[in-house]
Design a protein around this motif. Structure first.
Motif, short mmCIF file in Angstrom:
data_model
loop_
_atom_site.label_atom_id
_atom_site.label_comp_id
_atom_site.label_asym_id
_atom_site.label_seq_id
_atom_site.Cartn_x
_atom_site.Cartn_y
_atom_site.Cartn_z
N ALA A 169 71.21 -50.88 52.60
CA ALA A 169 70.53 -49.86 51.79
C ALA A 169 69.18 -49.48 52.40
CB ALA A 169 70.35 -50.37 50.37
N ILE A 170 68.46 -50.45 52.96
CA ILE A 170 67.13 -50.19 53.52
C ILE A 170 67.22 -49.46 54.85
CG2 ILE A 170 65.06 -51.27 54.47
CD1 ILE A 170 65.39 -53.49 52.40
N PHE A 171 68.09 -49.95 55.73
CA PHE A 171 68.14 -49.44 57.10
C PHE A 171 69.22 -48.38 57.33
CE2 PHE A 171 66.47 -53.84 57.46
CZ PHE A 171 65.18 -53.51 57.87
N GLY A 172 70.02 -48.12 56.31
CA GLY A 172 70.95 -47.00 56.37
C GLY A 172 72.21 -47.23 57.17
N PHE A 173 72.62 -48.48 57.40
CA PHE A 173 73.89 -48.69 58.10
C PHE A 173 75.00 -48.96 57.09
CE2 PHE A 173 71.84 -52.90 58.10
CZ PHE A 173 72.85 -53.69 57.55
N THR A 174 76.22 -48.65 57.50
CA THR A 174 77.38 -48.75 56.62
C THR A 174 78.10 -50.07 56.82
OG1 THR A 174 77.67 -46.35 56.71
CG2 THR A 174 79.56 -47.66 55.96
N LEU A 175 78.45 -50.69 55.73
CA LEU A 175 79.26 -51.91 55.78
C LEU A 175 80.73 -51.50 55.74
CD1 LEU A 175 77.15 -53.94 53.20
CD2 LEU A 175 77.13 -54.21 55.68
N GLY A 176 81.45 -51.78 56.81
CA GLY A 176 82.79 -51.24 56.99
C GLY A 176 83.89 -52.02 56.31
N PRO A 177 85.14 -51.73 56.72
CA PRO A 177 86.31 -52.35 56.09
C PRO A 177 86.34 -53.87 56.19
CG PRO A 177 86.95 -50.48 57.46
CD PRO A 177 85.52 -50.72 57.72
N LEU A 178 85.85 -54.42 57.29
CA LEU A 178 85.87 -55.88 57.44
C LEU A 178 84.99 -56.55 56.39
CD1 LEU A 178 85.83 -56.42 61.32
CD2 LEU A 178 87.75 -56.66 59.73
N PHE A 179 83.87 -55.90 56.05
CA PHE A 179 83.01 -56.43 55.00
C PHE A 179 83.74 -56.41 53.66
CE2 PHE A 179 79.83 -55.86 51.63
CZ PHE A 179 79.06 -57.01 51.83
N SER A 180 84.48 -55.31 53.39
CA SER A 180 85.24 -55.23 52.15
C SER A 180 86.31 -56.31 52.09
CB SER A 180 85.89 -53.84 52.02
OG SER A 180 84.91 -52.84 51.90
N VAL A 181 86.99 -56.56 53.21
CA VAL A 181 88.00 -57.62 53.25
C VAL A 181 87.36 -58.98 52.96
CG1 VAL A 181 89.60 -58.88 54.75
CG2 VAL A 181 89.55 -56.37 54.80
N ALA A 182 86.20 -59.22 53.60
CA ALA A 182 85.50 -60.48 53.38
C ALA A 182 85.11 -60.64 51.91
CB ALA A 182 84.27 -60.57 54.27
N MET A 183 84.66 -59.56 51.28
CA MET A 183 84.25 -59.63 49.89
C MET A 183 85.45 -59.81 48.95
SD MET A 183 81.04 -59.70 49.80
CE MET A 183 80.78 -59.47 48.04
N ILE A 184 86.58 -59.23 49.31
CA ILE A 184 87.80 -59.46 48.52
C ILE A 184 88.19 -60.94 48.58
CG2 ILE A 184 90.28 -58.97 48.39
CD1 ILE A 184 89.57 -56.11 49.37
N CYS A 185 88.06 -61.52 49.77
CA CYS A 185 88.33 -62.96 49.91
C CYS A 185 87.34 -63.78 49.09
CB CYS A 185 88.27 -63.37 51.38
SG CYS A 185 89.58 -62.69 52.41
N LEU A 186 86.06 -63.37 49.10
CA LEU A 186 85.05 -64.06 48.30
C LEU A 186 85.38 -63.96 46.82
CD1 LEU A 186 82.21 -65.50 48.62
CD2 LEU A 186 81.23 -63.28 47.98
N ALA A 187 85.80 -62.78 46.38
CA ALA A 187 86.18 -62.59 44.98
C ALA A 187 87.40 -63.43 44.63
CB ALA A 187 86.47 -61.11 44.71
#
Length: 235
Positions: A169-187
């Motif tokens: 949010a601060i530096f304006g870079f996008t968290l891609g599909p791999l981040f979403s996959v990791a978060m699904i695993c975390l959930a």
């Protein structure tokens, strides 16, 4: 985004130490309250979208995302603390209502974007989340394993995710599909952990708190399933 690892109930007599009927009643009440929380969340979203306010709220988010995230975290902390510590059942219910409302508000932009620009994503996300939650719940109940060892993993994973979200949010870079996959695993790990707590650690009078934690895990999975499906649709 958060989960239940900081709120393990500390009691001398968890529900698992009670009789079979007490355990069954606790589990039934927990999942009925979870179902009620999901219904309440759905009704809030339907009301917002039916009123035509979804786009207005969505347009407010990009420039104020960190403020919204901060308010959400404070509301979540208050709700969790009240649900786990308050002796009054009314306060526990108020905490659950506050928690569901906070999630409903923070979900509005992603639901609006998915509904408008990615046809078919929302029904698929609902189905995928339902299947994931059902499968993980079945594993926890079938094995009857105590998954409390996941606590430290979930804490560190959640902290790392929060840092990445804030930096993005601060530096304006996008968290891609791999981040979403990791978060699904975390959930998914959170669902196992929370279900295990329902079976092994929650006291008999904390079914509202137990349903709150399960709702948080389901909502977290739903959020990142939507993100992943939107990302794959763009590709």
């Amino acid at each position: 985004m958060n989960n239940s690892y900081d709120n393990i109930p500390t009691v001398a007599d968890p529900v698992w130490a009670q009789g079979v009927s007490a355990r069954a009643a606790f589990i039934i009440k927990t999942y009925l309250h979870l179902f009620g929380a999901i219904i309440a969340f759905t009704l809030i979203e339907v009301a917002v979208f039916s009123s035509g306010s979804a786009e207005t709220i969505t347009n407010m988010f990009p420039n104020n995302w960190l403020v919204v995230l901060g308010i959400f975290m404070v509301a979540s902390w208050i709700a969790r603390s009240a649900a786990h510590r308050a002796n009054s059942l009314a306060i526990q219910y108020a905490a659950l209502c506050l928690f569901v409302l906070a999630w409903a508000i923070i979900f509005i932009p992603i639901l609006h974007i998915a509904d408008r620009y990615y046809p078919g994503v929302l029904p698929n996300a609902v189905l995928a989340t339902l299947l994931g939650f059902s499968g993980l719940t079945a594993i926890a109940f079938y094995t009857r394993k105590d998954f409390s060892f996941l606590r430290s993993i979930l804490m560190w994973g959640g902290l790392c995710a929060l840092v990445l979200i804030v930096c993005g949010a601060i530096f304006g870079f996008t968290l891609g599909p791999l981040f979403s996959v990791a978060m699904i695993c975390l959930a998914g790990g959170s669902i196992l952990y929370d279900t295990s707590n329902v079976m092994h650690h929650h006291p008999e009078d904390r079914y509202v708190a137990a349903s709150l934690e399960l709702f948080a895990s389901v909502a977290l999975m739903f959020w990142y399933v939507i993100r992943l499906l939107m990302s794959l649709s763009r590709d």
